[in-house]
Design an enzyme around this catalytic site. Structure first.
Site, PDB file in Angstrom:
ATOM      1  N   GLY A 146      53.766  35.283  31.991  1.00  0.00           N
ATOM      2  CA  GLY A 146      52.881  34.172  32.317  1.00  0.00           C
ATOM      3  C   GLY A 146      53.635  33.004  32.919  1.00  0.00           C
ATOM      4  NE  ARG A 166      66.616  23.600  45.764  1.00  0.00           N
ATOM      5  CZ  ARG A 166      67.381  24.599  46.179  1.00  0.00           C
ATOM      6  NH1 ARG A 166      68.465  24.942  45.509  1.00  0.00           N
ATOM      7  NH2 ARG A 166      67.059  25.243  47.258  1.00  0.00           N
ATOM      8  CB  ILE A 167      60.884  22.047  40.706  1.00  0.00           C
ATOM      9  CG1 ILE A 167      61.093  21.101  39.516  1.00  0.00           C
ATOM     10  CG2 ILE A 167      59.530  22.751  40.609  1.00  0.00           C
ATOM     11  CD1 ILE A 167      61.024  21.771  38.148  1.00  0.00           C
ATOM     12  N   PRO A 221      56.551  24.146  42.368  1.00  0.00           N
ATOM     13  CG  PRO A 221      56.037  22.595  44.045  1.00  0.00           C
ATOM     14  CD  PRO A 221      56.792  23.865  43.784  1.00  0.00           C
ATOM     15  CB  THR A 256      54.624  28.552  38.616  1.00  0.00           C
ATOM     16  OG1 THR A 256      55.811  28.301  39.351  1.00  0.00           O
ATOM     17  CG2 THR A 256      53.760  29.529  39.401  1.00  0.00           C
ATOM     18  CD  GLN A 286      56.080  28.338  31.967  1.00  0.00           C
ATOM     19  OE1 GLN A 286      55.127  28.381  31.192  1.00  0.00           O
ATOM     20  NE2 GLN A 286      57.147  29.066  31.759  1.00  0.00           N
ATOM     21  CE  LYS A 318      70.298  20.672  34.370  1.00  0.00           C
ATOM     22  NZ  LYS A 318      70.341  19.282  33.844  1.00  0.00           N
ATOM     23  N   GLY A 352      60.711  26.829  30.688  1.00  0.00           N
ATOM     24  CA  GLY A 352      59.651  27.410  29.868  1.00  0.00           C
ATOM     25  C   GLY A 352      59.490  26.738  28.522  1.00  0.00           C
ATOM     26  CD  GLU A 353      62.397  28.598  25.252  1.00  0.00           C
ATOM     27  OE1 GLU A 353      62.541  28.844  24.070  1.00  0.00           O
ATOM     28  OE2 GLU A 353      63.143  29.051  26.146  1.00  0.00           O
TER      29      GLU A 353
END
Ligand code: FES
Ligand code: FES
Lengths: 172, 702
Positions: B462, B584-585, B588, B590, B594, B657, B660-661
């Site tokens: 996901g 860096r993303i 944007p 997704t 998150q 980096k 997800g958390e």
């Protein structure tokens, strides 16, 4: 419990004649017997909404309905929301607005949203949030889901909510 | 090395499997069709400690459609299992209520579940011990905490420094057991064939499942294939195979037929992991200017008797703030409970709730603005290792957030801002998560008629990994994203790390970049008329990255507005803002999802989520989604996540980096701090239920 009864499930405009145990839940009939696995199961207590489909145009949690109770009723699942190779405006909007991540809640969420828009074609943000409170999403934080529903409502107005499979029963 | 940007990285690319998911075509584990499949239902123990004496299955076996009842007496013996949770049906011992003690296998799901209820089991029951307490006699210090950190650290002389501190706080914070509750319950379809077994399984890493199953059943790894292209969330609970996976494989083996096994939502509360409850004593000492001199963080946690899992709750206090004298400890009690496990940001999530609540209390004690307090204690180098940070932009996140949130006009007095029946407050907390990576391998191929294909045994639970990897590959190949197909979720693809520890994209992306570069080099030499493929691994690069003397972490700041009903104590969060600095993303669209998904889970942690242990029976009382409350749509109001530009070439070739958390880290503290600001009441045990606030609001204020 092996005694079976005949039932006719009219799903997405196609009639299926099945012999089922009276205890069989509609959601399992759809998934296991008919292979329509777009309708998901997420709980045992009718809380999550992953199993939401339409019965005669109204959004219903199919884990709370027995297959025999759906005999002869017009059923629409996520697979039949749009005609082949097309996307319903809600499907389009959920994809565009990223109203999904893992996607497990998504079919139920879209079907619940379609039911909501059928009753209320121009909902406010608040009405969307409350209208979908029976559908849980653990991934997205709901924001994009709400945006998708509002965008779909804007895009198609009254057309939203009518299944493209051509069955009657949707109250606009 | 850094990626040549052709514009895919950083673009808001639509989720590549979005169409499959909105049309119901994406298949999850349970949904694969299989001929002659049988259904297994799990038998769970109804006592929390003891032994299974007898299993009366004869009458159940007479039911039409029932094929077998498995229990410890007749179950196949397993080979090597290193995790006590996975020693399924290998002995008569019962170690917690809800543990797997058998299975019924039948022609239909309905029959299996009916039969499961009819099997009569007798136990030799023993008294159980399921309540974590700060004075539990069984508390001990584990050797390591998850995944491999020292349990205790001491720097300087904490006791003297704390005693001498001019401003100090000494508070204990508690968090309850929390359950991951991904929306897709765990499920496995196991199919034995002549030379091995194939699993369709819901997991965060097919390689882990493959290796564990191979070992347990005495197979070579390549005799096990695990297929998991779509997974309905995990949040840590699918990071390692859970006991039902073993049971499904065992049942299919015993029966000689494919077996489907779905863990029910209720069963998940015992069988698929959860976050340990925590009791955390925080002692912070500072000088009059708010410069920390002493940080003490002592965490008490639980594990089961079958496996030691020690959540690293005190970890963030080792690197967040400067202070010469520091002590962090972890102590564990092994109770008659299911084994806790990873849940989104294990360690940081409960640990930062405690640390960031304590920082708020210290700010109030010292009469300093909470943001200024954090800025003043922002370290130059990692206090733990002395290493420089590869990048650290906590202060910038706090400043940017303060500006956007309107923090600077805040009246710091608690309990003074009221609109009608609502008391209103704002709170802030910092957020952090390590930026690590692990070796992975990947295959990149080119076929003149089919374009580029990437294969890697990665997982998209996901997160958006499939989409992000497509973008990473497109940039490395210098082609548009439409020309790249990324295939994941199959253990027959090159081996890769699991989706965990926010290391997925970092680990997989590095392998994908390397594979794509090598493929391009080959194509430059050999042309694009013939099919070509390369396979690489990043063992050397990952080892070099970990060996670098740099501290690598993402940072963020969470801002919350809370409204508390003066009569009912009900808390609303009308406004939440997260500001993150995480390299860096990649995408944007997704990424934002998150972040806000994590923040939402953090709001759930603050206000709703709690698994209540039943002392009499020893299991979680509210073990379903009716009793365990996750945030619903109307619980969430204005929620925004933004990020700062950050250039960090050290973390991986993408400069990204993991994200997800970090979104969940700090949120609960920001909510608790805002509730304190609104009401003057400090709730130090989560969740902040209305009953903890009702009646506590001063009468004059109602
Ligand atoms: S499966 Fe959860 S509501 Fe139907
Ligand atoms: S997208 Fe995963 S549960 Fe909604």
């Amino acid at each position: 419990m092996s005694k079976t009864v005949p039932v006719t499930l009219n799903v997405n405009g196609v009639e299926h004649h099945l012999e089922v145990e009276p205890r069989l839940l509609l959601v399992h009939a759809l998934r296991d017997n008919l292979g329509l696995t777009g309708t998901h199961v997420g709980c045992d207590t009718s809380n999550c909404g992953a199993c939401t489909i339409h019965m005669d145009g109204r959004a219903v949690k199919s884990c709370t309905v027995l297959a025999v109770q759906a005999d002869g009723v017009a059923l629409t699942t996520i697979e039949g929301l749009a005609s082949e190779n097309e996307l319903h405006p809600l499907q389009e909007a959920f994809w565009n607005d990223h109203g999904l991540q893992c996607g497990y809640c998504t079919p139920g969420m879209i079907m619940a949203a379609a039911g909501l828009l059928a009753e209320n074609p121009n909902p406010t943000e608040d009405e969307v949030r409350h209208g979908l409170e029976g559908n849980l999403c653990r991934c997205t934080g709901y924001h994009n889901i709400v945006k998708a529903v509002l965008d779909a409502a804007k895009a198609k107005g009254a057309a939203v909510g009518a299944p493209a499979s051509g069955q009657p029963g949707v109250t606009a | 090395m850094s990626v040549t940007v052709t514009g895919a990285i950083g673009a808001a690319v639509d989720r590549v499997e979005g169409r499959a998911k909105v049309t119901g075509q994406a298949k999850y584990a349970y949904e694969y069709r299989q001929d002659a499949v049988a259904y297994a239902a799990i038998l769970q123990s109804t006592v929390a400690k003891g032994a299974v004496r007898t299993v009366e299955a004869a009458s159940v076996l007479e039911l039409p459609g029932v094929h077998a009842v498995l229990w410890h007496d007749n179950a196949p013996r397993l080979h090597e299992v290193s995790d006590g949770e996975l020693e399924v049906l290998q002995s008569d011992r019962v170690s917690y209520r809800g543990q797997i003690i058998g299975a019924v296998i039948a022609d239909s799901y309905e029959t299996a579940r009916q039969a499961e209820r009819l099997v009569r089991i007798e136990y030799a029951q023993e008294p159980h011990d399921v309540l974590l307490r700060a004075d539990h006699p069984k508390l001990y210090t584990p050797e390591k905490v998850n995944p491999n950190y020292p349990a205790v650290t001491e720097d300087g002389d904490f006791d003297s420094a704390f005693a001498a501190a001019e401003v100090k706080i000494d508070c204990t914070y508690e968090t309850p057991a929390e359950h991951n509750n991904p929306m897709e319950p765990h499920a496995t379809l196991a199919i034995w064939e002549e030379n091995g077994v194939t699993l369709f399984d819901s997991n965060q890493g097919v390689v882990n499942v493959k290796t564990t199953v191979a070992r347990a059943f005495g197979l070579e790894p390549d005799q096990v294939r695990v297929v998991s292209p779509h997974v309905g969330g995990g949040f840590g609970s699918k990071g390692t195979p859970r006991p039902h996976v073993i049971l499904a494989v065992m049942a299919a083996q015993a029966l000689g037929r494919p077996v489907k096994l779905a863990v029910t939502r209720q069963q998940m509360f015992a069988l698929t992991g959860y976050r340990t409850p925590t009791i955390q004593r925080m002692r912070l000492g500072a000088d009059r200017d708010g410069r920390l001199t002493a940080i003490g963080h002592e965490a008490i946690l639980q594990s089961s008797t079958v496996r030691e899992f020690a959540e690293q709750a005190a970890l963030p206090s080792r690197m967040m703030y400067e202070a010469p004298h520091r002590r962090t400890t972890h102590r564990l009690a092994r109770l008659d409970v299911p084994t806790p496990s990873w849940m989104r940001a294990p360690g940081e999530t409960p640990g930062m709730y405690a640390l960031e609540s304590a920082m708020d209390e210290l700010a109030i004690a010292g009469g300093i603005d909470p943001i200024e307090l954090r800025v003043r204690n922002d370290p130059e180098v990692d206090p733990e290792t002395g290493h420089r940070f590869s990048s650290r932009n906590l202060v910038a996140c706090l400043r940017e957030g303060a500006e956007r949130f309107g923090w600077n006009s805040r009246d710091s007095r608690p309990g003074v801002h009221r609109e009608g029946r609502w008391l209103i407050g704002t709170g802030v907390a910092a957020s952090t998560y390590p930026a690590r990576r692990q070796p992975s391998s990947a295959r990149a191929s080119y076929e003149p008629d089919h374009g580029y294909k990437i294969q890697i045994a990665a997982a998209d639970i996901g997160t958006g990994a499939r989409t992000a990897l497509t973008q990473i590959a497109a940039d490395a190949l210098e082609v548009p994203v439409e020309e790249v197909e990324v295939q994941i979720g199959d253990s027959s693809f090159p081996e890769a790390f699991l989706a965990g520890g926010s290391m997925g994209n970092s680990s997989w992306g590095s392998a994908v970049v390397k594979a794509c570069r090598e493929l391009r080099a080959r194509m430059a030499e050999e042309g694009s008329e013939v099919p070509l493929w390369v396979e690489v691994d990043t063992k050397a690069e990952a080892a070099a990255a970990s060996a670098e003397p740099l501290a690598k972490h993402g940072f963020g700041a969470q801002f919350i507005e809370a409204r508390v009903d003066v009569d009912t104590g009900e808390v609303h969060v009308p406004r939440a803002l997260g500001v993150f600095a995480v390299g860096r993303i990649i995408n944007p669209k997704t990424a934002r999802s998150q972040f806000i998904g994590g923040m939402t889970m953090g709001i759930g942690m603050a206000l709703h989520e709690e698994s209540l242990i039943d002392l009499e029976f020893g299991d979680y009382l509210n073990h379903d989604l009716a009793g365990y409350h996750v945030p619903t749509n109307p619980d969430i109001e204005q929620l925004e996540a933004i990020w700062l530009e950050e250039d960090d070439p050290h973390v991986n070739p993408m400069g990204a980096k993991g994200i997800g958390e970090i979104g969940i880290v700090g949120t609960a503290a920001a909510v608790a701090n805002a509730v304190h600001h609104a009401t003057g009441i400090r709730v130090r045990d989560l969740p902040i239920r209305p009953d903890k606030l009702v009646g506590a609001v001063p009468r004059g204020n109602r």
